[in-house]
Design an enzyme around this catalytic site. Sequence first.
Site, PDB file in Angstrom:
ATOM      1  N   CYS A   1       0.808  -1.221   0.000  1.00 49.49           N
ATOM      2  CA  CYS A   1       0.000   0.000   0.000  1.00 49.49           C
ATOM      3  C   CYS A   1       0.844   1.274   0.000  1.00 49.49           C
ATOM      4  O   CYS A   1       0.293   2.368  -0.113  1.00 49.49           O
ATOM      5  CB  CYS A   1      -0.963  -0.010   1.190  1.00 49.49           C
ATOM      6  SG  CYS A   1      -2.367  -1.113   0.921  1.00 49.49           S
TER       7      CYS A   1
ATOM      8  N   ASP B   1     -14.552   2.478   1.964  1.00 47.84           N
ATOM      9  CA  ASP B   1     -13.675   1.377   1.604  1.00 47.84           C
ATOM     10  C   ASP B   1     -14.159   0.591   0.398  1.00 47.84           C
ATOM     11  O   ASP B   1     -13.367  -0.016  -0.313  1.00 47.84           O
ATOM     12  CB  ASP B   1     -13.514   0.434   2.802  1.00 47.84           C
ATOM     13  CG  ASP B   1     -12.848   1.137   3.970  1.00 47.84           C
ATOM     14  OD1 ASP B   1     -11.678   1.525   3.824  1.00 47.84           O
ATOM     15  OD2 ASP B   1     -13.508   1.324   5.008  1.00 47.84           O
TER      16      ASP B   1
ATOM     17  N   ASP C   1      -8.444  -4.163  -5.287  1.00 46.36           N
ATOM     18  CA  ASP C   1      -7.166  -3.652  -4.788  1.00 46.36           C
ATOM     19  C   ASP C   1      -6.044  -4.508  -5.359  1.00 46.36           C
ATOM     20  O   ASP C   1      -6.160  -5.732  -5.413  1.00 46.36           O
ATOM     21  CB  ASP C   1      -7.127  -3.690  -3.257  1.00 46.36           C
ATOM     22  CG  ASP C   1      -6.261  -2.576  -2.678  1.00 46.36           C
ATOM     23  OD1 ASP C   1      -5.177  -2.320  -3.243  1.00 46.36           O
ATOM     24  OD2 ASP C   1      -6.665  -1.964  -1.679  1.00 46.36           O
TER      25      ASP C   1
ATOM     26  N   ASP D   1     -11.536  -4.831   2.453  1.00 53.83           N
ATOM     27  CA  ASP D   1     -12.519  -3.772   2.240  1.00 53.83           C
ATOM     28  C   ASP D   1     -13.947  -4.263   2.424  1.00 53.83           C
ATOM     29  O   ASP D   1     -14.822  -3.512   2.859  1.00 53.83           O
ATOM     30  CB  ASP D   1     -12.359  -3.169   0.843  1.00 53.83           C
ATOM     31  CG  ASP D   1     -11.130  -2.273   0.723  1.00 53.83           C
ATOM     32  OD1 ASP D   1     -10.639  -1.813   1.775  1.00 53.83           O
ATOM     33  OD2 ASP D   1     -10.675  -2.035  -0.402  1.00 53.83           O
TER      34      ASP D   1
ATOM     35  N   HIS E   1      -8.147 -11.457 -14.726  1.00 55.16           N
ATOM     36  CA  HIS E   1      -7.607 -10.846 -15.940  1.00 55.16           C
ATOM     37  C   HIS E   1      -6.116 -10.613 -15.739  1.00 55.16           C
ATOM     38  O   HIS E   1      -5.678 -10.245 -14.646  1.00 55.16           O
ATOM     39  CB  HIS E   1      -8.301  -9.509 -16.222  1.00 55.16           C
ATOM     40  CG  HIS E   1      -7.862  -8.859 -17.493  1.00 55.16           C
ATOM     41  ND1 HIS E   1      -8.162  -9.382 -18.740  1.00 55.16           N
ATOM     42  CD2 HIS E   1      -7.128  -7.741 -17.726  1.00 55.16           C
ATOM     43  CE1 HIS E   1      -7.647  -8.604 -19.680  1.00 55.16           C
ATOM     44  NE2 HIS E   1      -7.011  -7.604 -19.092  1.00 55.16           N
TER      45      HIS E   1
END
Length: 341
Positions: free
Chosen positions: A13, A47, A64, A87, A135
Amino acid sequence: MAEEIVFCRGGGCTAKLGAGVLSRVLSCLPKGAHDENLLVGYDSRDDAAVYRVSDDLAIVQTLDFFPPMIDDPYLFGQIAAANALSDIYAMGGEVKTALNIVCFPEKMDLNLLGEIMRGGSEKVIEAGAALVGGHSIADDSVKYGLSVMGTIHPEKVYANNRGQAGDVLILTKKLGVGIVCTANRVGEASKEAMDEAIRSMTTLNKYAAEICANYDVHACTDVTGFGFLGHLHEMLDGRLSARIRSKDVPVIAEALHHADEFLLTAAGQRNRNHTQPFVTFRNIPFAMEEVLLDPQTSGGLLIAVEPVQAEELKQELQKAGLPARIVGELTNRTDPEILVV
């Protein structure tokens, strides 16, 4: 000579764009028509998004992903997945499905990608959810994460900005993982501190959220890239203030040492610049200031709960093996917005 592809350059992060930059960009986006079923959107800086599909069912949606912050691909996969799943738990939801998001260099060993995805898959299974696809794109560096869908009752959403004056704040994980990972990249972190950071980052917030469901939680967020103080600022929503007792904040002890040695992150300094107008430190050591601003990867839940229930909730979280502590309280709006004592 071909350029060497480095697996870990520093990520997690700490790789997020700064809160100030994001706010300016998002404020310029067209809003579109109002939808009464969109219970939580990006404009609230929460979030995850929450969309009501019936009187008793809403969908929680988030994603994320980020570059590696450690060299072990399997553990990186676990951490990235735990961070993305968090989240949903911060909103009070239950995880249902997840999709992989993968960026990977074509010239890098595919066994590393397999280990990343194995780690992520194990955390999705631990969450009780289904991994249903994903993906991938060829990129010049590694990035991994999840797009996650969960469910919740529309009247039981933990928005991050619905705290009330008098609420007690509880933090469920220790701070300092960003600083410890930074120290580890230059060979300064001890094995014990790094092991503690990894245990924290791979622990799902599922267990804390399940306990919180039995209490009157008014607001909740997970502490990630904007640091403890940045996410607390979002919780206050311009309506409230907070008083934080620094001695009660759970911290990986070695992080304080590394902060004193200036083993810091650029993202932590962005967090300092962003929160400076809102935060006053009263006789707080520099190292503790840095820990409170440190970007957390897969950090804990920050919970605003009814004061009469706070001690019982803290004790139940601790019995579940979490280093949860009461760290402060919400108050009516004052200046400064956040006072750290």
